[in-house]
Design an enzyme around this catalytic site. Structure first.
Site, mmCIF file in Angstrom:
data_model
loop_
_atom_site.group_PDB
_atom_site.id
_atom_site.type_symbol
_atom_site.label_atom_id
_atom_site.label_comp_id
_atom_site.label_asym_id
_atom_site.label_seq_id
_atom_site.Cartn_x
_atom_site.Cartn_y
_atom_site.Cartn_z
ATOM 1 N N TYR A 58 -21.244 28.055 21.406
ATOM 2 C CA TYR A 58 -21.278 26.539 20.664
ATOM 3 C C TYR A 58 -22.708 26.200 21.447
ATOM 4 O O TYR A 58 -23.469 25.502 20.835
ATOM 5 C CB TYR A 58 -20.460 26.281 21.738
ATOM 6 C CG TYR A 58 -20.348 26.952 23.679
ATOM 7 C CD1 TYR A 58 -20.790 26.561 24.375
ATOM 8 C CD2 TYR A 58 -19.572 28.096 23.460
ATOM 9 C CE1 TYR A 58 -21.239 27.199 25.581
ATOM 10 C CE2 TYR A 58 -19.302 28.452 25.292
ATOM 11 C CZ TYR A 58 -20.371 27.980 25.994
ATOM 12 O OH TYR A 58 -20.244 28.663 26.945
ATOM 13 N N THR A 166 0.665 34.141 -23.411
ATOM 14 C CA THR A 166 1.877 33.606 -22.800
ATOM 15 C C THR A 166 2.088 32.717 -24.851
ATOM 16 O O THR A 166 1.363 32.190 -24.935
ATOM 17 C CB THR A 166 1.782 32.603 -22.019
ATOM 18 O OG1 THR A 166 1.150 31.454 -22.664
ATOM 19 C CG2 THR A 166 1.733 33.358 -20.754
ATOM 20 N N PRO A 168 2.799 28.831 -26.058
ATOM 21 C CA PRO A 168 2.559 27.505 -26.343
ATOM 22 C C PRO A 168 4.093 27.150 -25.576
ATOM 23 O O PRO A 168 4.952 27.111 -25.740
ATOM 24 C CB PRO A 168 2.410 26.872 -27.628
ATOM 25 C CG PRO A 168 2.189 28.422 -28.083
ATOM 26 C CD PRO A 168 3.011 29.360 -27.900
ATOM 27 N N GLU A 201 -14.239 21.776 -18.411
ATOM 28 C CA GLU A 201 -13.777 22.329 -19.368
ATOM 29 C C GLU A 201 -14.665 21.426 -20.323
ATOM 30 O O GLU A 201 -15.076 22.115 -21.700
ATOM 31 C CB GLU A 201 -12.872 20.614 -19.465
ATOM 32 C CG GLU A 201 -11.225 21.524 -18.347
ATOM 33 C CD GLU A 201 -10.487 20.580 -18.394
ATOM 34 O OE1 GLU A 201 -9.418 21.260 -18.182
ATOM 35 O OE2 GLU A 201 -11.019 19.716 -18.433
ATOM 36 N N ARG A 206 -14.140 21.591 -24.606
ATOM 37 C CA ARG A 206 -12.744 21.033 -24.916
ATOM 38 C C ARG A 206 -12.614 19.618 -25.185
ATOM 39 O O ARG A 206 -13.431 18.957 -24.360
ATOM 40 C CB ARG A 206 -11.870 20.752 -22.755
ATOM 41 C CG ARG A 206 -10.773 20.368 -22.874
ATOM 42 C CD ARG A 206 -9.381 20.854 -23.541
ATOM 43 N NE ARG A 206 -8.382 19.613 -23.109
ATOM 44 C CZ ARG A 206 -8.048 19.942 -21.919
ATOM 45 N NH1 ARG A 206 -8.201 20.519 -21.257
ATOM 46 N NH2 ARG A 206 -6.450 19.505 -21.882
ATOM 47 N N ARG A 215 -6.184 24.510 -27.087
ATOM 48 C CA ARG A 215 -7.923 23.535 -26.311
ATOM 49 C C ARG A 215 -8.322 24.936 -25.622
ATOM 50 O O ARG A 215 -8.343 25.881 -25.692
ATOM 51 C CB ARG A 215 -7.717 23.358 -24.881
ATOM 52 C CG ARG A 215 -6.731 23.714 -23.592
ATOM 53 C CD ARG A 215 -5.236 23.666 -23.218
ATOM 54 N NE ARG A 215 -4.309 22.732 -23.897
ATOM 55 C CZ ARG A 215 -3.518 22.620 -23.727
ATOM 56 N NH1 ARG A 215 -3.268 21.955 -21.995
ATOM 57 N NH2 ARG A 215 -2.192 21.962 -24.189
ATOM 58 N N ASP A 218 -8.797 24.933 -20.426
ATOM 59 C CA ASP A 218 -7.677 24.204 -19.387
ATOM 60 C C ASP A 218 -7.823 24.882 -18.130
ATOM 61 O O ASP A 218 -7.069 25.638 -17.848
ATOM 62 C CB ASP A 218 -6.173 24.025 -19.915
ATOM 63 C CG ASP A 218 -5.176 23.555 -19.893
ATOM 64 O OD1 ASP A 218 -5.998 21.183 -18.742
ATOM 65 O OD2 ASP A 218 -4.074 23.268 -19.702
ATOM 66 N N ASP A 220 -6.011 23.478 -14.201
ATOM 67 C CA ASP A 220 -5.564 22.667 -13.665
ATOM 68 C C ASP A 220 -5.047 22.604 -12.527
ATOM 69 O O ASP A 220 -5.015 23.643 -11.794
ATOM 70 C CB ASP A 220 -4.093 22.307 -13.847
ATOM 71 C CG ASP A 220 -3.829 21.798 -15.575
ATOM 72 O OD1 ASP A 220 -3.807 20.507 -16.214
ATOM 73 O OD2 ASP A 220 -2.977 22.342 -16.002
ATOM 74 N N ASP A 233 -4.627 9.408 -12.216
ATOM 75 C CA ASP A 233 -5.817 10.289 -12.896
ATOM 76 C C ASP A 233 -5.704 11.888 -11.807
ATOM 77 O O ASP A 233 -5.881 12.497 -13.097
ATOM 78 C CB ASP A 233 -7.249 10.008 -12.245
ATOM 79 C CG ASP A 233 -8.009 8.616 -12.781
ATOM 80 O OD1 ASP A 233 -7.525 8.745 -14.159
ATOM 81 O OD2 ASP A 233 -8.140 8.779 -12.333
ATOM 82 N N PHE A 246 4.481 30.916 -17.607
ATOM 83 C CA PHE A 246 2.736 30.864 -17.508
ATOM 84 C C PHE A 246 2.057 30.469 -16.903
ATOM 85 O O PHE A 246 1.015 30.751 -16.183
ATOM 86 C CB PHE A 246 2.244 30.719 -19.026
ATOM 87 C CG PHE A 246 2.209 28.828 -19.157
ATOM 88 C CD1 PHE A 246 0.860 28.283 -18.711
ATOM 89 C CD2 PHE A 246 3.319 28.306 -19.043
ATOM 90 C CE1 PHE A 246 1.115 26.371 -18.583
ATOM 91 C CE2 PHE A 246 3.115 26.960 -19.489
ATOM 92 C CZ PHE A 246 2.316 26.494 -18.931
#
Length: 276
Positions: A58, A166, A168, A201, A206, A215, A218, A220, A233, A246
């Site tokens: 501290y 993977t 789609p 992106e 993108r 794309r 991507d 997320d 949004d 996936f």
């Protein structure tokens, strides 16, 4: 981990003479500020070992506060508090969250008052992010995205899952995807982080033309601490993560214990249920 789980180290009434204020004379002449800070840390190891290296000094933090506020000049104490919080979190890795209050006893308002102050709470956030690509050199797009996220200010990459191929999702005919997941810690708010991910992106070319369509990249936000957020949004947790193999497969590889704050199930549990 919420701040209520952490232990606290408190600093009260630290006086600093600095040059912050809207008026030119405040920036030139300076005035006294009083700083109060609460550091949220895990003191268990230090408490058992009596080892200073396992705790937060501290005294050092007090000097960091003084040096930072005297080396910089801001018009608003809101900005001073924001930048000071960021500085202390970065300089002290054991501090997970922080309360900063900056008092301005000599505020020039022309009326008698004891003090005015701004108090904020800031901290590191644990975030899970999904990555995907099915156009061009998908591996390079994912590699570049991981690197770009790691280069963001106030952000640290914790783990990155293996890349998996993977099929789609969503019914649009297109090439297979390369998917992954990563965990990070960051000082960004969810909205700020989303803006940064959209910039990455965009740099990858993108284009948002077809919903669930092909794309280049991507990104997320899947989970952000235990936050539940629903805005036009941004939705956190990701609205369909519990239905997407996936997403769950790579995330289960690096963070199977993460828990969905709405359904109360871990990533490992959701993946097991999806596959049964």
């Amino acid at each position: 981990m919420s701040k209520s789980v952490f232990d606290k180290i408190s600093i009260k009434g630290l006086e600093v003479f600095a040059n912050h204020g809207v008026y030119p004379e405040e920036n030139k002449l300076g005035q006294k500020f009083v700083v109060n800070a609460t550091l949220y840390v895990d003191t268990r190891k230090a408490g058992l070992s009596d080892d200073l290296d396992l705790s937060v000094n501290y005294g050092t933090v007090c000097h960091q506060i003084t040096e930072f506020l005297t080396a910089n000049t801001y018009k608003l104490i809101e900005r001073a508090a924001e930048e000071l919080s960021r500085h202390l979190l970065i300089q002290n890795p054991l501090v997970q969250e922080i309360d900063i209050e900056i008092e301005k006893p000599g505020a020039p308002i022309g009326l008698p008052l004891e003090t005015v102050s701004v108090k904020i709470h800031r901290g590191w956030h644990q975030v899970a992010i999904a990555l995907g690509s099915n156009i061009g050199d998908s591996r390079k797009y994912l590699d570049d995205a991981v690197r770009s996220i790691g280069e963001l200010p106030d952000t640290e990459v914790l783990k990155v899952a293996s890349y998996i191929v993977t099929k789609p999702y969503g019914g649009v005919e297109q090439d297979d995807f390369l998917n992954s997941a990563m965990t990070i810690r960051t000082l960004y708010t969810p909205e700020e982080l989303l803006d940064k991910l959209h910039e990455i992106e965009k740099e990858a070319g993108r284009e948002r033309i077809i919903h669930w369509g092909p794309r280049t990249l991507d990104l997320d936000i899947l989970l952000y601490d235990d936050l539940v957020l629903d805005t036009p949004d941004l939705t956190i947790p990701h609205i369909e993560m519990h239905l997407r193999d996936f997403v769950l497969r790579p995330l289960a590889e690096i963070a199977p214990w993460l828990r969905h704050p709405v359904y109360g199930k871990t990533v490992a549990q959701m993946l097991s249920e999806l596959n049964n």
